[in-house]
Write an enzyme that holds these catalytic residues in place. Structure first.
Site, PDB file in Angstrom:
ATOM      1  N   PRO A  64     -46.704  23.587 -22.441  1.00  0.00           N
ATOM      2  CA  PRO A  64     -45.902  22.361 -20.630  1.00  0.00           C
ATOM      3  C   PRO A  64     -45.717  23.184 -19.345  1.00  0.00           C
ATOM      4  O   PRO A  64     -45.216  24.403 -20.058  1.00  0.00           O
ATOM      5  CB  PRO A  64     -44.989  22.218 -21.821  1.00  0.00           C
ATOM      6  CG  PRO A  64     -44.464  22.601 -22.700  1.00  0.00           C
ATOM      7  CD  PRO A  64     -45.674  23.663 -23.294  1.00  0.00           C
ATOM      8  N   GLN A 124     -44.167  16.775 -24.413  1.00  0.00           N
ATOM      9  CA  GLN A 124     -43.710  17.488 -24.291  1.00  0.00           C
ATOM     10  C   GLN A 124     -42.607  16.649 -24.348  1.00  0.00           C
ATOM     11  O   GLN A 124     -42.382  16.047 -22.830  1.00  0.00           O
ATOM     12  CB  GLN A 124     -42.729  19.433 -23.720  1.00  0.00           C
ATOM     13  CG  GLN A 124     -41.731  19.662 -24.076  1.00  0.00           C
ATOM     14  CD  GLN A 124     -41.681  21.068 -23.187  1.00  0.00           C
ATOM     15  OE1 GLN A 124     -41.726  21.052 -22.058  1.00  0.00           O
ATOM     16  NE2 GLN A 124     -41.239  22.111 -23.747  1.00  0.00           N
ATOM     17  N   TYR A 171     -31.743  23.926 -21.103  1.00  0.00           N
ATOM     18  CA  TYR A 171     -32.227  22.000 -20.545  1.00  0.00           C
ATOM     19  C   TYR A 171     -31.192  20.987 -21.153  1.00  0.00           C
ATOM     20  O   TYR A 171     -30.246  22.429 -22.907  1.00  0.00           O
ATOM     21  CB  TYR A 171     -33.229  21.381 -20.824  1.00  0.00           C
ATOM     22  CG  TYR A 171     -34.336  22.184 -19.181  1.00  0.00           C
ATOM     23  CD1 TYR A 171     -33.667  21.803 -17.959  1.00  0.00           C
ATOM     24  CD2 TYR A 171     -35.109  22.519 -19.554  1.00  0.00           C
ATOM     25  CE1 TYR A 171     -34.494  22.702 -16.943  1.00  0.00           C
ATOM     26  CE2 TYR A 171     -35.954  23.531 -19.093  1.00  0.00           C
ATOM     27  CZ  TYR A 171     -35.826  23.200 -17.330  1.00  0.00           C
ATOM     28  OH  TYR A 171     -36.552  23.838 -16.373  1.00  0.00           O
ATOM     29  N   ARG A 196     -40.166  23.535 -29.232  1.00  0.00           N
ATOM     30  CA  ARG A 196     -39.394  24.536 -28.370  1.00  0.00           C
ATOM     31  C   ARG A 196     -37.844  25.346 -28.657  1.00  0.00           C
ATOM     32  O   ARG A 196     -37.018  24.018 -28.353  1.00  0.00           O
ATOM     33  CB  ARG A 196     -40.133  24.089 -27.207  1.00  0.00           C
ATOM     34  CG  ARG A 196     -39.976  25.625 -26.142  1.00  0.00           C
ATOM     35  CD  ARG A 196     -40.839  25.800 -24.528  1.00  0.00           C
ATOM     36  NE  ARG A 196     -41.204  26.161 -25.224  1.00  0.00           N
ATOM     37  CZ  ARG A 196     -42.533  26.799 -23.640  1.00  0.00           C
ATOM     38  NH1 ARG A 196     -42.230  26.741 -22.354  1.00  0.00           N
ATOM     39  NH2 ARG A 196     -43.483  26.979 -24.415  1.00  0.00           N
ATOM     40  N   LEU A 209     -46.367  35.714 -21.325  1.00  0.00           N
ATOM     41  CA  LEU A 209     -46.934  36.845 -20.701  1.00  0.00           C
ATOM     42  C   LEU A 209     -47.961  37.661 -21.840  1.00  0.00           C
ATOM     43  O   LEU A 209     -48.517  38.561 -21.896  1.00  0.00           O
ATOM     44  CB  LEU A 209     -46.662  37.663 -20.629  1.00  0.00           C
ATOM     45  CG  LEU A 209     -45.751  38.070 -19.077  1.00  0.00           C
ATOM     46  CD1 LEU A 209     -45.168  39.705 -18.248  1.00  0.00           C
ATOM     47  CD2 LEU A 209     -46.658  37.867 -17.733  1.00  0.00           C
ATOM     48  N   ARG A 231     -49.090  29.993 -17.228  1.00  0.00           N
ATOM     49  CA  ARG A 231     -49.203  30.777 -16.106  1.00  0.00           C
ATOM     50  C   ARG A 231     -51.096  31.917 -15.699  1.00  0.00           C
ATOM     51  O   ARG A 231     -51.576  31.815 -14.807  1.00  0.00           O
ATOM     52  CB  ARG A 231     -48.726  31.907 -15.381  1.00  0.00           C
ATOM     53  CG  ARG A 231     -47.126  31.129 -15.063  1.00  0.00           C
ATOM     54  CD  ARG A 231     -46.168  32.137 -14.154  1.00  0.00           C
ATOM     55  NE  ARG A 231     -45.115  32.057 -14.720  1.00  0.00           N
ATOM     56  CZ  ARG A 231     -43.760  31.737 -14.328  1.00  0.00           C
ATOM     57  NH1 ARG A 231     -43.651  32.909 -13.422  1.00  0.00           N
ATOM     58  NH2 ARG A 231     -42.322  31.324 -14.486  1.00  0.00           N
TER      59      ARG A 231
END
Length: 382
Positions: free
Chosen positions: A25, A101, A185, A233, A305, A328
């Protein structure tokens, strides 16, 4: 020769993923008062058409005051269902599984978009009841305004809002749901002693700090169809008092309550990357997924990564995770799954992508024997 694990189907409950590649997400900040726009259709659609097995759409807020920016996606009212249903239908049409999500920003809400500076919105820019709330009246390290501590009744109401949003997600055609308990969060704010100074049953001890997360899991699982997977998560380590051992204990409790996969990330509480596993380099968060998989005896998803096909395959082969999530790198190449399949020697006919793509790519591969795709080298001479 056995097929690479990366391209071996995986069945979780009643849902089968055609491969182990997951679109993590990623906030788009493109919604209109919580409603999905054409951008969401395009963004999710390109990943589905690129060959991913599971496309998890961004953190979608369970109430208005949970929005991090003006552009956050939401599911706090029924009117927001059709826009998401449009996206999930398109994802399914590309033979991918649609995921979503659910989250709440807590004290990290009411900010400018990152490319607008990311700082707190001035009070005059806030709309409706967009109030900063948190487990405790403590501002985040980024010098944000002071949030108001949630009352016990409000905490319990928020548990119900997660369940309500889960019902709407099911109505929108979502097949995999993820609860966002990471990155500083709201759920993470309850978990960490750095941000939770409550002295009621939602704070204090480790069990108290875990209570909100586990109640959200229970409430969501109670309304989320039994045949549909539920992910959680976590920031497995946050460098602020929440660590890998606590995450493993939480995962071990969440599994029996109905969580099928733990998505293993890190950081977000102090606003800086966590480097507890070593330098921030290829796969730096994979050890979190490996440890929780081993200690909590639960399926895990590795993220962070993961860039190369052989790297992703190695993680699976070593038993460090069950799923591979990319973010990404998919922004850089939305067709990463197709590219990875070619590099690992599977899918010679490009069947992973829709016919409008596969026909032409397979034809080119047959006709041009010396072709090296652009993703395989830097230029014509190197």
């Amino acid at each position: 020769m056995a097929a690479p694990l990366l391209f071996t189907p995986l069945t979780i409950r009643g849902v089968t993923l055609k491969n182990r590649i997951v679109v993590a997400p990623m906030h788009q900040y493109a919604a209109n008062r919580g409603y999905a726009t054409d951008w969401h259709l395009m963004n999710a659609g390109r990943y589905a058409a690129g060959g991913a097995g599971l496309v998890i759409m961004e953190s979608t807020k369970v109430e208005r005051r949970g929005c991090g920016t003006h552009g956050d996606l939401g599911l706090w009212e029924d009117g927001q269902i059709p826009g998401l249903a449009r996206c999930t239908a398109f994802i399914k049409a590309q033979d991918a599984v649609p995921g979503l999500q659910l989250g709440h920003s807590g004290r990290k809400a009411r900010r400018f978009r990152p490319w607008e500076g990311g700082g707190p919105l001035p009070l005059e820019a806030a709309e409706d009841d967009w109030e900063l709330v948190a487990p405790s009246a403590l501002a985040s390290p980024e010098s944000d305004p002071l949030p108001r501590a949630l009352t016990r009744a409000e905490v319990q109401d928020l548990v119900g809002r997660w369940a309500d949003a889960a019902r709407r997600a099911d109505a929108a055609g979502v097949e995999v749901l993820e609860i966002h308990g990471a990155h500083g969060y709201l759920i993470h704010q309850f978990l960490s002693p750095f941000s939770n100074l409550r002295n009621d049953d939602y704070g204090g001890s480790e069990g108290g700090r875990m209570r909100f997360c586990l109640e959200v899991v229970e409430a969501v699982r109670a309304v989320w169809p039994a045949e549909k997977p539920l992910f959680l998560r976590l920031s497995v380590e946050d460098d602020a008092g929440w660590d890998v051992a606590q995450s493993a204990r939480l995962a071990a409790l969440a599994g029996p309550l109905g969580v099928d996969v733990v998505d293993c990330s890190s950081g977000g509480m102090r606003g800086a990357p966590v480097v507890g596993t070593g330098p921030i380099t290829y796969g730096y968060q994979v050890p979190y997924a490996a440890r929780l998989r081993r200690e909590a005896e639960i399926a895990t998803m590795a993220v962070g990564l993961i860039v190369h096909a052989d790297q992703a395959e190695g993680i699976l082969q070593r038993g460090e995770a069950d799923l591979i999530a990319l973010a990404r790198e998919l922004l850089y190449n939305p067709h990463w799954p197709m590219d990875a399949a070619q590099k690992l020697g599977v899918d010679p006919r490009f069947a992973l992508v829709p016919p409008a793509q596969s026909y032409w790519l397979e034809k080119r591969a047959r006709q041009v024997k010396e072709l090296v795709p652009s993703t395989w080298r830097e230029g014509m001479d190197r």
